[in-house]
Structure formats: structure tokens, C-alpha cells
Design an enzyme around this catalytic site. Structure first.
Site, PDB file in Angstrom:
ATOM      1  N   THR A   1      48.716  44.278  51.124  1.00 40.62           N
ATOM      2  CA  THR A   1      49.342  42.668  51.223  1.00 40.62           C
ATOM      3  C   THR A   1      50.342  43.011  50.602  1.00 40.62           C
ATOM      4  OG1 THR A   1      46.800  41.738  51.843  1.00 40.62           O
ATOM      5  CG2 THR A   1      48.863  40.541  50.673  1.00 40.62           C
TER       6      THR A   1
ATOM      7  N   ARG B   1      39.680  38.177  62.388  1.00 38.58           N
ATOM      8  CA  ARG B   1      39.001  37.871  61.428  1.00 38.58           C
ATOM      9  C   ARG B   1      40.467  37.339  61.087  1.00 38.58           C
ATOM     10  NH1 ARG B   1      41.718  40.933  56.512  1.00 38.58           N
ATOM     11  NH2 ARG B   1      39.424  41.673  55.666  1.00 38.58           N
ATOM     12  N   VAL B   2      39.768  36.967  59.298  1.00 39.78           N
ATOM     13  CA  VAL B   2      40.704  36.496  58.409  1.00 39.78           C
ATOM     14  C   VAL B   2      40.117  37.094  57.228  1.00 39.78           C
ATOM     15  CG1 VAL B   2      41.675  34.701  57.390  1.00 39.78           C
ATOM     16  CG2 VAL B   2      41.321  34.408  60.104  1.00 39.78           C
ATOM     17  N   GLY B   3      41.395  37.320  56.528  1.00 40.58           N
ATOM     18  CA  GLY B   3      40.755  37.739  55.592  1.00 40.58           C
ATOM     19  C   GLY B   3      40.817  36.634  54.037  1.00 40.58           C
ATOM     20  N   ASP B   4      41.122  37.135  52.555  1.00 39.19           N
ATOM     21  CA  ASP B   4      41.649  36.214  51.625  1.00 39.19           C
ATOM     22  C   ASP B   4      42.757  35.687  51.248  1.00 39.19           C
ATOM     23  OD1 ASP B   4      42.600  39.060  51.370  1.00 39.19           O
ATOM     24  OD2 ASP B   4      42.761  38.840  48.970  1.00 39.19           O
TER      25      ASP B   4
ATOM     26  N   THR C   1      45.770  41.609  46.338  1.00 38.63           N
ATOM     27  CA  THR C   1      45.573  42.399  47.346  1.00 38.63           C
ATOM     28  C   THR C   1      44.602  43.322  47.068  1.00 38.63           C
ATOM     29  OG1 THR C   1      46.962  44.621  48.295  1.00 38.63           O
ATOM     30  CG2 THR C   1      46.950  43.899  46.130  1.00 38.63           C
ATOM     31  N   GLY C   2      43.906  43.448  48.559  1.00 40.78           N
ATOM     32  CA  GLY C   2      42.132  44.364  48.054  1.00 40.78           C
ATOM     33  C   GLY C   2      41.350  43.758  49.316  1.00 40.78           C
TER      34      GLY C   2
ATOM     35  N   GLY D   1      39.656  42.009  51.201  1.00 42.46           N
ATOM     36  CA  GLY D   1      39.356  40.873  51.301  1.00 42.46           C
ATOM     37  C   GLY D   1      38.233  39.869  51.251  1.00 42.46           C
TER      38      GLY D   1
HETATM   39  N1  ASP Z   1      43.599  41.148  51.379  1.00 47.16           N
HETATM   40  C1  ASP Z   1      44.256  41.739  52.653  1.00 47.16           C
HETATM   41  C2  ASP Z   1      43.175  41.257  52.986  1.00 47.16           C
HETATM   42  O1  ASP Z   1      42.077  41.493  53.579  1.00 47.16           O
HETATM   43  C3  ASP Z   1      44.424  43.521  52.265  1.00 47.16           C
HETATM   44  C4  ASP Z   1      45.027  43.684  51.175  1.00 47.16           C
HETATM   45  O2  ASP Z   1      45.182  43.032  50.706  1.00 47.16           O
HETATM   46  O3  ASP Z   1      46.174  44.819  51.846  1.00 47.16           O
HETATM   47  O4  ASP Z   1      43.894  40.902  54.694  1.00 47.16           O
END
Ligand code: ASP
Length: 335
Positions: free
Chosen positions: A202, A230-233, A253-254, A256
Site C-alpha cells: 500500500t 475483499r476490502v482491507g483497512d 500499511t500492513g 489489513g
Molecule cells: N493494508 C493493505 C490491505 O490489507 C495491504 C497493504 O498494506 O499492502 O489491503
């Protein structure tokens, strides 16, 4: 940059960015690849710095920085985004204005060239905060934003990563700490400083402008081989992005799912407000104490209203940097 915290003696406009965190692949990394990342980070910082030096808003600076990161194929956002389990791309982005607490977000878009610009239009032109899928694309089209054929998001490097993840039947990231040792991965394109198979790619930016206002923006393709839908953070205000002039601006970033469960970005601001701690202490607590409790891996960047910048991460590396107006940009990859 030895420490993750960069205190500021006198408030001055500043921008910080990240291009994802993850496991370092020093063994097969080439000096050229490392130089490419530093150059890309430097150029984006310089562009954000110019916006701030011209008296532009923090909101404009983070929008521009993230737009440029989306256009750069080295990072997992916009052009260069990862693939879903069905071989498609679904992009998420969010942005928040610390001055007004206005926010905008979009998720699961497939044809919007720059998701961050769509999020920005949601912030400015809609009574709503978040749009998803077809509705988000209809909104972006009505706002006159640029659309691309889905093939625009394809890069050969991400495609190879996807084939590898699919072959291993995993949703891309091996979160257990025993990541393969650097250089022992079977990825055919391991010449990046951070292992593309064990990286959260991210992108994000936070800024303080000359008027004392804060803003944050975050954009992603998600995680390789993620299930469709799927949706992340990243597009969730409070999880992957948050800004409030009273406390700080944060972009994360991480992993999610863990950042969502910890409401990570907002927790940094909340700890400053309720515990009265510094941005450095609040961010370190979230990244080094709270997220690891649930196996949350990654990092974040944050800036407070005095221009103090902190960039903590609990992985081996995070593409990152910051630039104060009038000073040379600083970029870093490793711990
Ligand atoms: N946080 C992002 C997600 O889970 C992934 C990322 O940080 O690369 O979609």
C-alpha cells in the site's frame, strides 16, 4: 534515518510517505533496484514538498503524492496493483482532511485510473463518505475522472507474484514470522529490496501545511490473490487513514484485517487525545505493542500539528521518507 521518530524544533510544512512494509530480501537485491526505490520515493517527496512550498494545502500535497505513487509501477496501488484470486484488480483508497474532519473513500474499483482522486472527489463533492464497486465507478465517471482499461493495472512482475501465490494456494502473505530467508524464495523476480511476496505494498502520505492543517491519504491494490470483494483497512477511515488537526494525520500499511480490528490509525490519534502522549509514543504503542498482539504486521506514518514525524514499522523494512519545506528529502527502506 536511524530512529523512526523525527522531532521538529519549529513547526514547518512537512510531508511523509510510505510505499509499503515487509520482509527484506537483501540477499538477491541489486543496487539498481534499491536506487530505483530511493529515486521514486525522493521524486514523490519533492513533488509534495513543492505543493507545500507554494502554500498549497496538506490535502493537495497528500493527494498529489499518492497520485504519483499510484502511477509508479514499483508500488501496489494504481498501475502495479496486485491481482485478485480471479486475476483481476480491485483498488481501494481514502483521504481525510484534518481541518474539517471531512473524508472520502472508494473501494473495489476496477477502472478508475487514480483511486485517490476519486476518494478526494467523494470528500469534496458528496454528502457520503464511502462508495463501493459499480457505485464508486459511476460516481467517479460523473465527476469526470479518468478511466482506463483494466489491463492498465497489469504489470508482469505482479502477475508472476500472483501465479506464485496461486500455485501455493495462499492469499499471498505468509504472516508467520518464519518468513522464508532472504534469497531462498522461489519468486522469479526477487530483485526488490523488500520481498514482493512478503510485503504490504500500500502507499500513503501525511502532511502538515504552512497554515497548520493536517491531511492523510492511503491507496492500495490490497493483497495478492485476495478473494474478489475483499476490502482491507486502506479505505476505512480510522483503520488505514485518519487526520485531525487536534492530534495527527496517519496512513497505514500492513495486514489489513488486523489494522481494521485495532482501528489502528484512529488509535494513534485517540491515544494522543486521551492519554496526552506524543505522536511518536502513540504510534509506537500501536505498531509495536497493540498490533503484534493479534499478529498484525506492518507500519504507519504520522505527523502532528507541530510537524513531528514518526514512521514506525514492525517488519524488517518499510519504503518511506519525509521532506520538510526547504530541506532535502530523506528516504529509507530498512530498519
Ligand atoms: N493494508 C493493505 C490491505 O490489507 C495491504 C497493504 O498494506 O499492502 O489491503
Amino acid at each position: 534515518m536511524n530512529s523512526s521518530a523525527v522531532p521538529n524544533a519549529s513547526p514547518s510544512a512537512v510531508i511523509a510517505i510510505h510505499g509499503g512494509a515487509g520482509t527484506i530480501l537483501r540477499a538477491s537485491m541489486t543496487p539498481d533496484a534499491e536506487a530505483n526505490y530511493h529515486r521514486a520515493l525522493h521524486d514523490v517527496l519533492a513533488a509534495g514538498q513543492r505543493v507545500l512550498a507554494d502554500g498549497g494545502s496538506a490535502l493537495d500535497a497528500v493527494s498529489e503524492a499518492v497520485r504519483l505513487l499510484e502511477n509508479c509501477p514499483l508500488f501496489n496501488a494504481g498501475h502495479g496493483a496486485v491481482f485478485t484470486a480471479e486475476g483481476t484488480h480491485e483498488l481501494d483508497a481514502s483521504i481525510m482532511d484534518g481541518r474539517t474532519l471531512d473524508a472520502g473513500a472508494i473501494c473495489c474499483v476496477k477502472r478508475v485510473k487514480n483511486p485517490i482522486l476519486a476518494a478526494r472527489r467523494v470528500l469534496e463533492a458528496s454528502e457520503h463518505v464511502m462508495f463501493t464497486g459499480e457505485g464508486a465507478e459511476a460516481f467517479a465517471a460523473a465527476q469526470g475522472l479518468a478511466f482506463v482499461d483494466p489491463s492498465y493495472f497489469h504489470t508482469d512482475a505482479r502477475h508472476r507474484q500472483w501465479l506464485l501465490a496461486r500455485g501455493q494456494q495462499r492469499a499471498m502473505l505468509d504472516h508467520d514470522g518464519a518468513a522464508l530467508e532472504a534469497g531462498k524464495t522461489d519468486d522469479p523476480t526477487p530483485h526488490e529490496p523488500i520481498d514482493p511476496n512478503r510485503k504490504f505494498g500500500t502507499v500513503g502520505a501525511v502532511a502538515l501545511d504552512a497554515h497548520g492543517h493536517l491531511a492523510a491519504a492511503t491507496s492500495t491494490g490490497g493483497v495478492t490473490n485476495k478473494q474478489v470483494g475483499r476490502v482491507g483497512d486502506t479505505p476505512l477511515i480510522g483503520a488505514g487513514c485518519y487526520a485531525d488537526d487536534a492530534t495527527c494525520a496517519v496512513s497505514a500499511t500492513g495486514s489489513g484485517e488486523m489494522f481494521m480490528r485495532m482501528v489502528a490509525a484512529y488509535d494513534v490519534a485517540a491515544q494522543m487525545a486521551y492519554r496526552g502522549v506524543s505522536v511518536e509514543e502513540a504510534a509506537a504503542d500501536v505498531v509495536m505493542n497493540r498490533l503484534p498482539r493479534i499478529d498484525g504486521r506492518g507500519g504507519l506514518i504520522a505527523v502532528d500539528a507541530k510537524g513531528n514525524v514518526t514512521l514506525p514499522f514492525n517488519t524488517e523494512g518499510m519504503y518511506r521518507g519525509f521532506a520538510r519545506v526547504g530541506e532535502a528529502p530523506v528516504t529509507a527502506i530498512y530498519r
